[in-house]
Motif scaffolding. Sequence first.
Motif, PDB file in Angstrom:
ATOM      1  N   VAL A 214      80.807 -71.319 -58.165  1.00 17.87           N
ATOM      2  CA  VAL A 214      81.334 -70.035 -58.424  1.00 17.87           C
ATOM      3  C   VAL A 214      82.450 -69.779 -57.747  1.00 17.87           C
ATOM      4  O   VAL A 214      83.420 -68.863 -58.353  1.00 17.87           O
ATOM      5  CB  VAL A 214      80.119 -68.937 -57.934  1.00 17.87           C
ATOM      6  CG1 VAL A 214      80.955 -67.505 -58.027  1.00 17.87           C
ATOM      7  CG2 VAL A 214      79.067 -69.118 -58.795  1.00 17.87           C
ATOM      8  N   PHE A 215      82.720 -70.007 -56.483  1.00 17.54           N
ATOM      9  CA  PHE A 215      83.919 -69.816 -55.812  1.00 17.54           C
ATOM     10  C   PHE A 215      84.939 -70.385 -56.418  1.00 17.54           C
ATOM     11  O   PHE A 215      86.076 -69.878 -56.570  1.00 17.54           O
ATOM     12  CB  PHE A 215      83.751 -70.455 -54.302  1.00 17.54           C
ATOM     13  CG  PHE A 215      85.184 -70.266 -53.628  1.00 17.54           C
ATOM     14  CD1 PHE A 215      85.541 -69.082 -53.092  1.00 17.54           C
ATOM     15  CD2 PHE A 215      85.938 -71.122 -53.531  1.00 17.54           C
ATOM     16  CE1 PHE A 215      86.778 -68.702 -52.491  1.00 17.54           C
ATOM     17  CE2 PHE A 215      87.268 -71.185 -52.565  1.00 17.54           C
ATOM     18  CZ  PHE A 215      87.433 -69.939 -52.091  1.00 17.54           C
TER      19      PHE A 215
ATOM     20  N   THR B  64      94.809 -65.385 -64.594  1.00 23.28           N
ATOM     21  CA  THR B  64      94.991 -64.070 -64.859  1.00 23.28           C
ATOM     22  C   THR B  64      96.330 -63.818 -64.367  1.00 23.28           C
ATOM     23  O   THR B  64      97.318 -63.067 -64.994  1.00 23.28           O
ATOM     24  CB  THR B  64      93.873 -63.098 -64.118  1.00 23.28           C
ATOM     25  OG1 THR B  64      92.590 -63.547 -64.823  1.00 23.28           O
ATOM     26  CG2 THR B  64      94.311 -61.668 -64.659  1.00 23.28           C
TER      27      THR B  64
ATOM     28  N   LEU C 120      89.907 -68.335 -62.252  1.00 22.46           N
ATOM     29  CA  LEU C 120      90.206 -67.199 -63.025  1.00 22.46           C
ATOM     30  C   LEU C 120      91.522 -66.427 -62.523  1.00 22.46           C
ATOM     31  O   LEU C 120      91.901 -65.624 -63.152  1.00 22.46           O
ATOM     32  CB  LEU C 120      88.632 -66.380 -63.038  1.00 22.46           C
ATOM     33  CG  LEU C 120      88.760 -65.145 -63.953  1.00 22.46           C
ATOM     34  CD1 LEU C 120      89.126 -65.560 -65.334  1.00 22.46           C
ATOM     35  CD2 LEU C 120      87.350 -64.477 -63.789  1.00 22.46           C
ATOM     36  N   VAL C 121      91.416 -66.087 -61.052  1.00 24.98           N
ATOM     37  CA  VAL C 121      92.233 -65.165 -60.579  1.00 24.98           C
ATOM     38  C   VAL C 121      93.863 -65.980 -60.792  1.00 24.98           C
ATOM     39  O   VAL C 121      94.521 -65.304 -61.349  1.00 24.98           O
ATOM     40  CB  VAL C 121      92.231 -65.136 -58.919  1.00 24.98           C
ATOM     41  CG1 VAL C 121      93.569 -64.526 -58.336  1.00 24.98           C
ATOM     42  CG2 VAL C 121      90.950 -64.258 -58.548  1.00 24.98           C
TER      43      VAL C 121
ATOM     44  N   LEU D  14      85.813 -68.485 -59.791  1.00 22.56           N
ATOM     45  CA  LEU D  14      86.607 -67.332 -59.596  1.00 22.56           C
ATOM     46  C   LEU D  14      87.999 -67.763 -59.328  1.00 22.56           C
ATOM     47  O   LEU D  14      88.823 -66.647 -59.516  1.00 22.56           O
ATOM     48  CB  LEU D  14      85.826 -66.381 -58.575  1.00 22.56           C
ATOM     49  CG  LEU D  14      84.575 -65.873 -58.989  1.00 22.56           C
ATOM     50  CD1 LEU D  14      83.543 -65.292 -57.992  1.00 22.56           C
ATOM     51  CD2 LEU D  14      84.673 -65.222 -60.197  1.00 22.56           C
ATOM     52  N   SER D  15      88.323 -68.485 -58.511  1.00 22.32           N
ATOM     53  CA  SER D  15      89.562 -68.850 -57.970  1.00 22.32           C
ATOM     54  C   SER D  15      90.426 -69.240 -58.933  1.00 22.32           C
ATOM     55  O   SER D  15      91.468 -68.699 -59.148  1.00 22.32           O
ATOM     56  CB  SER D  15      89.699 -70.004 -56.876  1.00 22.32           C
ATOM     57  OG  SER D  15      88.965 -69.628 -55.889  1.00 22.32           O
TER      58      SER D  15
END
Length: 85
Positions: free
Chosen positions: A21-22, A32, A28-29, A25-26
Amino acid sequence: MSPSELLSEGWSLMAFGMGFVFLFLSLLVFATSQMSRFIGHFFPEPEPVRVASGSRSRATTAKNNDHELVAAISAAIKMHRSKKE
């Protein structure tokens, strides 16, 4: 399976899940922020249009706009009340 093996496997599964998950999300950031930079580079914000100063001042224009706004709101309320009756 003994309870200690179950607990050990649970901890490893939890660490793997939290790590995944980490990582997601990293990523994804990062993606983006790169897309935002790409869009900002090729499609910049348009420059605001400057209106040439005319004979009327901003205060006079704002007062006229306020009077027009009050008149429009009053007319809308009157129309709503007449339809209600």
